[in-house]
Design an enzyme around this catalytic site. Structure first.
Site: not given
Ligand code: MRU
Length: 348
Positions: A47-48, A197, A248, A238
């Site tokens: 993820r990310g 997370q 985000n 995101d």
């Molecule tokens: O649902 P996730 O864990 O994928 O969400 C991730 C985020 O919101 C992060 O802040 C974003 O992707 C930036 S990662 C460098």
């Protein structure tokens, strides 16, 4: 050194850290093809935003490599299908479709090449996407040093470190860069409900790196600000709209509102691949809604109880005016974001 979340081995096998097992277990799992990849993305094993872009690119290479001795029709049809499925696996992070587009471009630029040569070109492109992200993260870290105060007390949200990217991270990259410069810093890590997370991944990453940090529940940041315990808010993105609105992890908006009330600088950090000029503003950005069980599980409700009304959006929108700026690999975009985004991104 940081933990690489995605690895293409010398034998061209794709491996990722299964992030659902952290912090209990650091385990790499093999991704054999589309099904494994989609499952890993949907279940947040990977993820990310930048990391899922890199993952999609490698997945398309793996599929091409597995199918290189099949007929041309089958080869191209399966790659096309895989691109669509991957794109639909998570809707908010634009890096996913950005990386898939780059792979599709290589395919359409080489209509006369044989399948095995296309597979080689896709490998090269996927490796490039990964290494560009590594470089972008590093440069975001360096660029971000400008806004880190001398005695920094930073609150961050979700996970934006090496687990979430192809490098050392975006917002966390700035923290790593500051630590390398021996800047005195302390990081307050928002737990990041419902999937934790922050608690599971960021708190683990920072402790691995020996960076002083304190885990807090999401509801605590505003009161720490009121006690003057925070002087910087840093989170990732995101997808960023043309006007600077930032999508985000849910809860980022709360932090930005609280930071503005307390007159604390609040920055988002992201590579240029996270900007989407097709989105005029935040309300155009698709927000992923996730399963009720992700919240209900925390409180031991019976799984799959459809009688209970639960709202579980994975992301929120921070309006551009609440941000002090956006830190990218090309520099820091300051207010007014709407004007300065297009200046910085189009003129480099
Ligand atoms: O649902 P996730 O864990 O994928 O969400 C991730 C985020 O919101 C992060 O802040 C974003 O992707 C930036 S990662 C460098």
């Amino acid at each position: 050194m940081y933990t690489e979340s995605i690895v293409l081995t010398e034998k061209n096998k794709l491996k990722i850290v299964d992030q659902t097992l952290l912090p209990g277990q650091l385990k790499y799992i093999k991704i054999n093809g589309l099904e494994d990849s989609i499952e890993a993305i949907k279940k947040l094993k990977i993820r990310g935003a930048p990391a899922i872009g890199v993952m999609a690119a490698y997945t398309l290479y793996i599929i091409a490599n597995n199918l290189k001795s099949f007929s041309r029709n089958r080869f191209f049809e399966e790659l096309k299908f895989a691109g669509i499925e991957l794109k639909n696996s998570r809707p908010t992070a634009v890096n996913l479709e950005w990386a898939i587009e780059r792979i599709n471009q290589v395919i359409s630029d080489n209509p006369n090449k044989i399948q095995s040569d296309i597979a080689k070109l896709l490998r090269k492109e996927a490796l490039e996407i990964h290494s560009e992200d590594r470089d972008s993260c590093h440069q975001i870290g360096i660029n971000g040093l400008e806004i880190v105060p001398e005695k920094a007390n930073i609150v961050t949200h979700c996970n934006t470190g090496s687990l979430a990217t192809g490098g050392w991270g975006t917002a966390l990259g700035i923290i790593y860069a500051a630590a390398e410069k021996n800047i005195s810093l302390h990081v307050y890590v928002n737990e990041t409900r419902p999937l934790g997370q922050g608690a599971r991944l960021t708190f683990w990453e920072l402790n691995q790196a020996g960076i002083p940090c304190t885990l807090i529940a999401d509801s605590m940041a505003a009161s720490l600000m009121a006690e003057s315990k925070i002087n910087l808010v840093l989170f990732g993105a995101d997808r960023i709209a043309k006007n600077g609105d930032v999508a985000n992890k849910i809860g980022s908006y709360n932090l930005a509102v609280a930071a503005n009330y307390h007159k604390i600088p609040c920055y988002s950090a992201a590579p240029v691949s996270t900007f989407d000029f097709d989105m005029n503003c935040g309300s155009d950005i698709p927000i992923e809604k996730r399963e009720p069980d992700e919240i209900l599980d925390i409180y031991n409700y019976k799984k799959g109880n459809s009688d209970l009304d639960v709202y579980n959006p994975a992301f929120d929108i921070t309006p551009a005016e609440l941000l002090s700026g956006i830190i990218t690999e090309k520099g820091i975009i300051k207010q007014p974001l709407k004007i300065n985004i297009s200046k910085l991104i189009n003129h480099n």
